[in-house]
Structures are given as C-alpha cells and as structure tokens.
Scaffold this motif. Structure first.
Motif: not given
Ligand SMILES: O=C(O)CCC(=O)C(=O)O
Ligand SMILES: [Fe+2]
Length: 291
Positions: A148-150, A180-183, A251-252
């Motif tokens: 969320g905040i990265g 470590a992903t696209l999301e 990072n959402t």
C-alpha cells in the motif's frame, strides 16, 4: 555446481540483467526476514526522522539532519522511513514494521546472517563465472516496498550513484525474500540499455556547502513501452548491470516485497570516484567478496 550457465552469462552481458531462480531456499529467506524483524524491534528512531518542522529554521535543521544521516550511512546500519509515518508528536501512525522504506548500507559487514549470504560460495561462484578478479562489496540494503505505501523507484542506472572509471565495473545482486510480482512492485528493465554510458551522476558538493550532493546531467525520459518486467519468486535473484536502466512501480497490493540487495565492484584496474556519496572508511574499507 555452477549457479550460472554459459548462456546465462551471455544473456547478462547482452541484456544488462539476469533473473535467477532459487538462489536461496525459502528457509534462508525466512532467516533473513526474521533477523530483520528483530532489528526493527530494537530500532532506535533518530530524532530528526521523527520531528515535524514548525518553522523554516526547524525545516532546515531536519533537512541537514537527514542529509548527514544519509551521507555517513555507508559504514553503518541506518533506517530510512516512508513519508507520513509519524504524527506531529513523532509517534508512529502505522505499525513500526510497516514504516520503513529501507535499511542500509552496511548490513553485509555488521549483520552476520547478511554477511554470510553476501560471501556465500554460491555468490562467489557466480561472480567468478562472470569473470570478476578482485570483487569488493560496496554497500547493501534491505528494501521493504511496504504493502500500500511502498513508493515507486523511478528509472535510473546504479552507476549514477556508484560511479567508476572505467564504467562497467559495478553489479547489483538483488535477492527476493518474498515473491516479487507485477502487483507488489517487481523490477522492470530496458534490455540492452547498459551500452550507452550514464546520463546522470550524483556527486558530493564542496565541503561546507548544502545540499551535500548534487546531480551532473539528468535522467533521460524513457519510453514506458521499452520496460520489461522481471518478476521473481521468493529466493530468486536478479543480477543488475551498473548501467542498465531499471525501475519499480509502487506497491498497490496487500503483499510486501522484501529484498536484500548489495552491490559488487571489480576493483582491479578500477578507480572509485572520490566524488561518490559512498566512500570506503577506516572503519569499513570495501571488503573483498572472495574472503
Ligand atoms: O528494489 C527496488 O525497487 C529498486 C532497487 C534498485 O534500484 C537496486 O537495487 O538497484
Ligand atoms: Fe537500482
């Protein structure tokens, strides 16, 4: 057994980066993460990180504090926070384990587990396979990319910050301690972008001036379509050539993306720029990888 095949080596030099699966076991990843949790539990938050400024003078002091804290962090273990994680009394408004952007820059020297991974036979063998003769460790970081905040890491070349003459002597080893992903903000690269030198250099400003560092040149505007993602599973790693253009998105997602990363330099016939922010110190000369 070699961790790298001849094709891997070729791909690294052709594209400027290489994704490797299974460099560490899940247990080795968890051991590093557990140690990091302990470090965070025991962390002393420096005053200038907590304080909010109410006057221009306070603001200047805070900026100076932050700048000093960064530029003297090369031989220390220091904490770098995300924005907006403290209230105006300097108390955490998010759980402390979610407040950090990164910790750097000498985990490889002062934290035994991180030191062991850095100098492990696997790493030594892959660096030998790449042909490095006298590699040294420049710096290390633990990067959190909090859910969320990265924030995003904008396109850059690592040699902007770690400049050598000649170029081509620096490589990052970026180890995913979680998928470590696209999301959750994996790395993205412009394949082959390591052939054209660098567009920007960060240099120390003359002693006594402020800010402490400045840029010579500027980052180019890269076409978004040129970037290729490099997702990697927990325990996998990415080798990053010092001149390859790379970035990572914010990072959402709800999943963190912890990584341990360090930079290696071929020290034979290489001049480390005395203008770099990072300098070897009496306390910590750049240690040899092979010992
Ligand atoms: O972890 C990231 O998102 C960026 C890391 C990076 O740029 C590096 O390790 O060189
Ligand atoms: Fe980078």
């Amino acid at each position: 057994m070699d961790v790298l095949t001849d094709q891997d080596v070729q791909k690294y030099w052709d594209e400027g980066y290489l994704v490797l699966d299974g460099l560490l076991s899940p247990e080795e990843c968890d051991a590093l993460r557990d140690r990091m949790s302990e470090i965070i539990e025991g962390m002393d938050v420096p005053e200038h990180c907590r304080t909010q400024f109410s006057t221009d003078h306070d603001e200047q002091l805070k900026k100076q504090g932050n700048a000093d804290y960064f530029i003297t962090s090369g031989d220390k273990i220091r904490f770098f926070f995300e924005k907006g994680v403290f209230d105006d009394k300097g108390e955490f408004i998010v759980p402390r384990e979610h407040s950090l952007n990164k910790i750097g820059h000498a985990l490889h020297a002062y934290e035994p587990l991180f030191k062991a991974v850095t100098h492990s036979p696997k790493i030594q063998n892959l660096v030998k396979k790449l042909g490095l003769i006298a590699p040294v460790i420049l710096q290390s970081m633990y990067i959190f990319k909090q859910p969320g905040i990265g924030g995003e890491v904008t396109p850059h070349q690592d040699a902007t910050f770690l400049y050598t003459q000649p170029l081509g002597r620096v490589m990052g080893v970026w180890i995913a301690l979680e998928d470590a992903t696209l999301e959750n903000g994996c790395l993205w690269f412009i394949p082959g972008s390591h052939h054209d030198g660098i567009s920007r250099r960060m240099v120390r400003t003359p002693k006594g001036s402020f800010p402490l560092t400045d840029f010579i040149g500027r980052e180019k505007n890269y076409d978004d379509k040129l970037f290729v993602p490099g997702p990697v599973k927990k325990g996998g790693a990415v080798l990053i050539h010092g001149e390859v253009v790379h970035r990572s998105a914010a990072n959402t997602s709800d999943a963190s993306r912890h990584v341990y990363t360090f930079h290696i330099m071929e020290s034979q016939s290489t001049v480390w720029s005395p203008e770099n922010w990072l300098q070897p110190s009496e306390e910590l000369p750049f240690p040899s990888l092979y010992t």
